[in-house]
Design an enzyme around this catalytic site. Sequence first.
Site, PDB file in Angstrom:
ATOM      1  N   ARG A  29      -4.654  -1.919  11.060  1.00  0.00           N
ATOM      2  CA  ARG A  29      -5.390  -1.108  12.276  1.00  0.00           C
ATOM      3  C   ARG A  29      -5.186   0.358  12.138  1.00  0.00           C
ATOM      4  O   ARG A  29      -4.331   0.708  11.464  1.00  0.00           O
ATOM      5  CB  ARG A  29      -4.898  -1.666  13.818  1.00  0.00           C
ATOM      6  N   GLU A  50     -13.619  -7.307  23.027  1.00  0.00           N
ATOM      7  CA  GLU A  50     -13.313  -7.815  24.559  1.00  0.00           C
ATOM      8  C   GLU A  50     -13.674  -6.732  25.522  1.00  0.00           C
ATOM      9  O   GLU A  50     -13.472  -5.489  25.388  1.00  0.00           O
ATOM     10  CB  GLU A  50     -11.728  -8.139  24.692  1.00  0.00           C
ATOM     11  N   LYS A  99      -6.090   0.048  24.596  1.00  0.00           N
ATOM     12  CA  LYS A  99      -6.872  -0.076  25.844  1.00  0.00           C
ATOM     13  C   LYS A  99      -6.262   0.017  27.124  1.00  0.00           C
ATOM     14  O   LYS A  99      -6.917   0.575  28.157  1.00  0.00           O
ATOM     15  CB  LYS A  99      -7.755  -1.135  25.671  1.00  0.00           C
TER      16      LYS A  99
HETATM   17  P1  ATP Z   1      -6.675  -5.634  23.130  1.00  0.00           P
HETATM   18  O1  ATP Z   1      -6.841  -6.863  22.414  1.00  0.00           O
HETATM   19  O2  ATP Z   1      -5.467  -5.037  23.343  1.00  0.00           O
HETATM   20  O3  ATP Z   1      -7.424  -5.486  24.745  1.00  0.00           O
HETATM   21  P2  ATP Z   1      -8.083  -4.254  21.044  1.00  0.00           P
HETATM   22  O4  ATP Z   1      -8.238  -2.782  20.630  1.00  0.00           O
HETATM   23  O5  ATP Z   1      -7.647  -5.488  19.934  1.00  0.00           O
HETATM   24  O6  ATP Z   1      -7.251  -4.400  22.322  1.00  0.00           O
HETATM   25  P3  ATP Z   1     -10.584  -5.846  20.957  1.00  0.00           P
HETATM   26  O7  ATP Z   1     -11.833  -5.478  21.975  1.00  0.00           O
HETATM   27  O8  ATP Z   1     -10.145  -7.081  21.086  1.00  0.00           O
HETATM   28  O9  ATP Z   1      -9.700  -4.830  21.393  1.00  0.00           O
HETATM   29  O10 ATP Z   1     -11.079  -5.419  19.597  1.00  0.00           O
HETATM   30  C1  ATP Z   1     -12.324  -5.522  18.790  1.00  0.00           C
HETATM   31  C2  ATP Z   1     -11.957  -5.300  17.462  1.00  0.00           C
HETATM   32  O11 ATP Z   1     -11.502  -4.384  17.254  1.00  0.00           O
HETATM   33  C3  ATP Z   1     -11.004  -6.586  17.056  1.00  0.00           C
HETATM   34  O12 ATP Z   1     -11.250  -7.028  15.837  1.00  0.00           O
HETATM   35  C4  ATP Z   1      -9.612  -5.351  16.685  1.00  0.00           C
HETATM   36  O13 ATP Z   1      -8.923  -6.151  15.695  1.00  0.00           O
HETATM   37  C5  ATP Z   1     -10.471  -4.093  16.380  1.00  0.00           C
HETATM   38  N1  ATP Z   1      -9.608  -3.147  16.563  1.00  0.00           N
HETATM   39  C6  ATP Z   1      -8.964  -2.816  17.707  1.00  0.00           C
HETATM   40  N2  ATP Z   1      -7.978  -1.943  17.465  1.00  0.00           N
HETATM   41  C7  ATP Z   1      -8.162  -1.446  16.481  1.00  0.00           C
HETATM   42  C8  ATP Z   1      -7.594  -0.349  15.634  1.00  0.00           C
HETATM   43  N3  ATP Z   1      -6.888   0.681  16.045  1.00  0.00           N
HETATM   44  N4  ATP Z   1      -8.068  -0.134  14.336  1.00  0.00           N
HETATM   45  C9  ATP Z   1      -8.758  -1.020  13.698  1.00  0.00           C
HETATM   46  N5  ATP Z   1      -9.462  -2.056  14.360  1.00  0.00           N
HETATM   47  C10 ATP Z   1      -9.101  -2.285  15.583  1.00  0.00           C
END
Ligand code: ATP
Length: 560
Positions: free
Chosen positions: A264, A38, A274
């Site tokens: 994760r 995102e 984020k």
């Molecule tokens: P949010 O959804 O809270 O804004 P997010 O870190 O999940 O934060 P995204 O942009 O949705 O942000 O993440 C993109 C991809 O990265 C998703 O598939 C998510 O599952 C993966 N991702 C995010 N944080 C992690 C992490 N700490 N370890 C592994 N994969 C991650």
Amino acid sequence: MTTETVTAEAGRDFIRDIVAADLDQGRRKQIVTRFPPEPNGYLHIGHAKSIALNFGIAQEFAGRCHLRFDDTNPTKEEQEYIDSIQADVHWLGYDWGSNLFYASDYFERLYEWAEVLIRNGDAYVDDQSQEQIRLTRGTLTEAGKNSPFRERSIAENLDLFRRMRAGEFPNGARVLRAKIDMASGNINLRDPVLYRILHATHPRTGDKWSIYPSYDYAHGQSDAIEGITHSICTLEFEDHRPLYDWLLDKLPVPSKPHQYEFARLNLTYTVLSKRVLTELVRGGHVAGWDDPRMPTIAGLKRRGVPPAAIREFIKRIGVAKSNSVVDVGMLEFCIREELNRTALRRMAVLRPLKVVIENYPEGQLEELEAVNHPDNPAAGMRRIAFGRELFIERDDFMENPPKKFFRLSPGNEVRLRYAYFIKCHNVVKNPAGEVVELRCTYDPATKGGNAPDGRKVKATMHWLSAAQSRPAEIRLYNQLFTKPSPDAANFAGDLNPQSLEILSDARIEPAIVEAGPRGPVQFERQGYFVPDPDSTPERPVFNRTIGLRDTFAKEVAVKG
Ligand code: ATP
Ligand code: MG
């Protein structure tokens, strides 16, 4: 490529096993994965795990990986983030080729499919407020309550939904919900929201839409449109999978992706949220998204961390099905390993103390040879200037040393690396009693650092010529947080007030600024440093990527 060669090449994990089996048993002909950020912030090292997994699988199994922006929430998304995400994925060493997509490209089709759900009696417009919807959702032990609007006619639902799209209603007035089961044991199936009203300008679709799809609705359908075979996400989406599958089942989608969940990445002394990273930037706790203390890819890059070290780290931690916290020392270990192999050696004096070699002729300078990399003769040699006035590290001198201090002190002889043995005779102090200069002598017979009479010294120190060295600013970084697991809800209290130390009168070898490629270098005895973009020709600035001391390896050795 057969899966056998793949097994031999790549580290194996449960997701790669699934992918290999799907190919072997003919369930899939080609593997298609995606990384779906995102664009509401910069990427961090947790994202790198997901990037390496999705792009890595596509590479290893001769498939492809899409970069898809999950841009369904225009209030938080910005072009700056879209640009930085693309730059960071490339910097990490991955490429989506022509497969760059945006969920917003599918808004029209997603809308049409929402009408399909309505026409089939699988979705309805709910006039309840967000708060009422939350209150009637029930709990883990208690069923939810049906909305009073749940039994609206298809015609009324269609009419209202079209008017939602036309912008007739204010934000929050109505939502479109899937009609599944308010008594489901899985709360995600209790009539989840598919569309909400939001009068907001979208970075790509402008003011075209006044309704936006939810993550759950947009995500799986985007996967299906792109022909994704393995939709890999983090564990918190495991409970969403039944909804993911329900929607794919109810809609005339062109393909059937399957969702898989992995753990994760969590790191000690690090926050990978984020929301918190955004607050660190907005609140001025750091200098920006690429502050070298940030766990963002942009921050790690500015800090001098090579992308190969990040890839190696991700490989070592593996991919598991249960959450855990990785010691940040593991990342540091991978950074040191990579830099030790690749970084050229130089000398720098971080906190200079002046040394005058009294028996060295005034105005004379000589050039000595120094190796660029101890394990790589091909890296060659360089010349360093020696003269009457030098700088040494302030910490390398003690006027009244304790027993085990072998570096410079009055009367004690030490080696200056690549140069001579020196001895200190006098200590010059300022009126405040601080040591400002050392008066020393050198032994001309020890040129190159060895005494012909075989006498030994216990310390070898780095140094620079006062005349030939250049001034520089050096920025030392420590962990941004003081606690191994910082409190994300209240992070300000756990911030390390000593996370940045600026040394403004450091000295560096001229070869550091004169050399062409400006990659990280090792300052001997100090650590690895990289030029910062704040540098000017008059005043180079260096970031300490990491110190030389390997505390993690020691810990492992002790525990193991
Ligand atoms: P949010 O959804 O809270 O804004 P997010 O870190 O999940 O934060 P995204 O942009 O949705 O942000 O993440 C993109 C991809 O990265 C998703 O598939 C998510 O599952 C993966 N991702 C995010 N944080 C992690 C992490 N700490 N370890 C592994 N994969 C991650
Ligand atoms: Mg997310």
